[in-house]
Design an enzyme around this catalytic site. Structure first.
Site, PDB file in Angstrom:
ATOM      1  N   ASN A   7      94.561  39.567  76.735  1.00 49.17           N
ATOM      2  CA  ASN A   7      95.820  40.054  76.209  1.00 49.17           C
ATOM      3  C   ASN A   7      95.542  41.363  75.463  1.00 49.17           C
ATOM      4  O   ASN A   7      94.696  41.413  74.589  1.00 49.17           O
ATOM      5  CB  ASN A   7      96.420  38.995  75.273  1.00 49.17           C
ATOM      6  CG  ASN A   7      97.812  39.342  74.823  1.00 49.17           C
ATOM      7  OD1 ASN A   7      98.022  40.376  74.201  1.00 49.17           O
ATOM      8  ND2 ASN A   7      98.757  38.460  75.104  1.00 49.17           N
ATOM      9  N   HIS A  26      99.636  40.909  79.120  1.00 45.32           N
ATOM     10  CA  HIS A  26      99.152  39.562  78.814  1.00 45.32           C
ATOM     11  C   HIS A  26      97.779  39.389  79.453  1.00 45.32           C
ATOM     12  O   HIS A  26      97.366  40.181  80.304  1.00 45.32           O
ATOM     13  CB  HIS A  26     100.123  38.520  79.362  1.00 45.32           C
ATOM     14  CG  HIS A  26     101.392  38.424  78.578  1.00 45.32           C
ATOM     15  ND1 HIS A  26     102.204  37.322  78.615  1.00 45.32           N
ATOM     16  CD2 HIS A  26     101.989  39.297  77.727  1.00 45.32           C
ATOM     17  CE1 HIS A  26     103.248  37.506  77.829  1.00 45.32           C
ATOM     18  NE2 HIS A  26     103.145  38.697  77.284  1.00 45.32           N
ATOM     19  N   GLU A  77      96.524  37.315  81.716  1.00 47.76           N
ATOM     20  CA  GLU A  77      96.510  37.196  83.168  1.00 47.76           C
ATOM     21  C   GLU A  77      96.882  38.517  83.835  1.00 47.76           C
ATOM     22  O   GLU A  77      96.291  38.904  84.846  1.00 47.76           O
ATOM     23  CB  GLU A  77      97.471  36.090  83.627  1.00 47.76           C
ATOM     24  CG  GLU A  77      97.153  34.721  83.075  1.00 47.76           C
ATOM     25  CD  GLU A  77      97.800  34.407  81.739  1.00 47.76           C
ATOM     26  OE1 GLU A  77      97.862  33.228  81.379  1.00 47.76           O
ATOM     27  OE2 GLU A  77      98.242  35.337  81.026  1.00 47.76           O
ATOM     28  N   SER A 118      97.939  28.254  78.829  1.00 44.69           N
ATOM     29  CA  SER A 118      98.927  28.063  79.894  1.00 44.69           C
ATOM     30  C   SER A 118      99.787  29.314  80.072  1.00 44.69           C
ATOM     31  O   SER A 118     100.283  29.871  79.095  1.00 44.69           O
ATOM     32  CB  SER A 118      99.803  26.853  79.560  1.00 44.69           C
ATOM     33  OG  SER A 118     100.563  26.475  80.669  1.00 44.69           O
ATOM     34  N   CYS A 122     102.633  32.110  80.624  1.00 40.97           N
ATOM     35  CA  CYS A 122     104.059  32.269  80.365  1.00 40.97           C
ATOM     36  C   CYS A 122     104.780  32.447  81.702  1.00 40.97           C
ATOM     37  O   CYS A 122     104.150  32.513  82.762  1.00 40.97           O
ATOM     38  CB  CYS A 122     104.291  33.486  79.461  1.00 40.97           C
ATOM     39  SG  CYS A 122     104.002  35.061  80.303  1.00 40.97           S
ATOM     40  N   CYS A 127     103.639  35.663  83.702  1.00 34.92           N
ATOM     41  CA  CYS A 127     102.338  35.500  84.360  1.00 34.92           C
ATOM     42  C   CYS A 127     102.417  34.458  85.472  1.00 34.92           C
ATOM     43  O   CYS A 127     101.791  34.608  86.523  1.00 34.92           O
ATOM     44  CB  CYS A 127     101.274  35.159  83.331  1.00 34.92           C
ATOM     45  SG  CYS A 127     101.033  36.497  82.121  1.00 34.92           S
ATOM     46  N   ASP A 154     104.556  37.637  70.517  1.00 37.34           N
ATOM     47  CA  ASP A 154     103.952  37.505  71.838  1.00 37.34           C
ATOM     48  C   ASP A 154     104.761  36.583  72.753  1.00 37.34           C
ATOM     49  O   ASP A 154     104.874  36.839  73.928  1.00 37.34           O
ATOM     50  CB  ASP A 154     102.512  36.994  71.728  1.00 37.34           C
ATOM     51  CG  ASP A 154     101.752  37.159  73.030  1.00 37.34           C
ATOM     52  OD1 ASP A 154     101.524  38.313  73.444  1.00 37.34           O
ATOM     53  OD2 ASP A 154     101.405  36.136  73.632  1.00 37.34           O
TER      54      ASP A 154
END
Length: 151
Positions: free
Chosen positions: A46, A57, A59, A82, A84, A87, A147
């Site tokens: 991130n 982010h 990912e 996990s 969002c 992503c 975030d």
């Protein structure tokens, strides 16, 4: 912690390292890695705070660093937290068939949405990932709320 293969452990470790480095830089501690079998394609974290980029982010940073790929069909995305919905959408859009998630207690994300679209989801329940996120949320609740787009 769920029993992961040695390959999965290796790439989840990289995702955790990225998350920790992001935390040390003052950012959100979410890291990711992308692998095809035993080959690392890319790693990222991130970068919202560091780069001032609202969509950087973990990912997304990893996928951006992977560059253009002919296909993602034999790849696994590893992420410390996990994903969002943004992503998750990228995972589905690129056809990444498998995601290994460090933890989803501090943020549930969208594992069911991924599964509904045929993505294999493994939740590792990794204590390192969980503890780092808990520390971050306790120390920087305003940044965490930003975030995840909460007031």
């Amino acid at each position: 912690m769920i029993e992961l293969s040695e390959v999965d452990k290796k790439f989840l470790d990289i995702a955790y390292q990225e998350a920790f480095e992001g935390f040390e830089e003052g950012g959100c501690p979410i890291g990711s890695s992308l692998a095809e079998g035993e080959r690392l394609i890319a790693r990222g974290r991130n970068q919202r705070v560091q780069e001032g980029d609202p969509i950087a982010h973990g990912e997304m940073d990893c996928l951006r660093k992977a560059g253009r790929q002919r296909s993602y069909r034999r790849m696994t995305l590893y992420t410390s937290l996990s994903p969002c919905m943004m992503c998750t959408g990228a995972i589905i859009q690129f056809g990444i068939p498998r995601v290994v998630i460090g933890e989803n207690d501090t943020f549930p994300g969208n594992p069911e949405f991924l599964k509904e679209r045929g993505v294999e989801v493994v939740i590792a329940e990794d204590e390192r990932c969980r503890n780092l996120m808990r520390r971050f949320i306790a120390e920087k609740p305003d940044l965490w709320a930003e975030d995840i787009a909460e007031e």
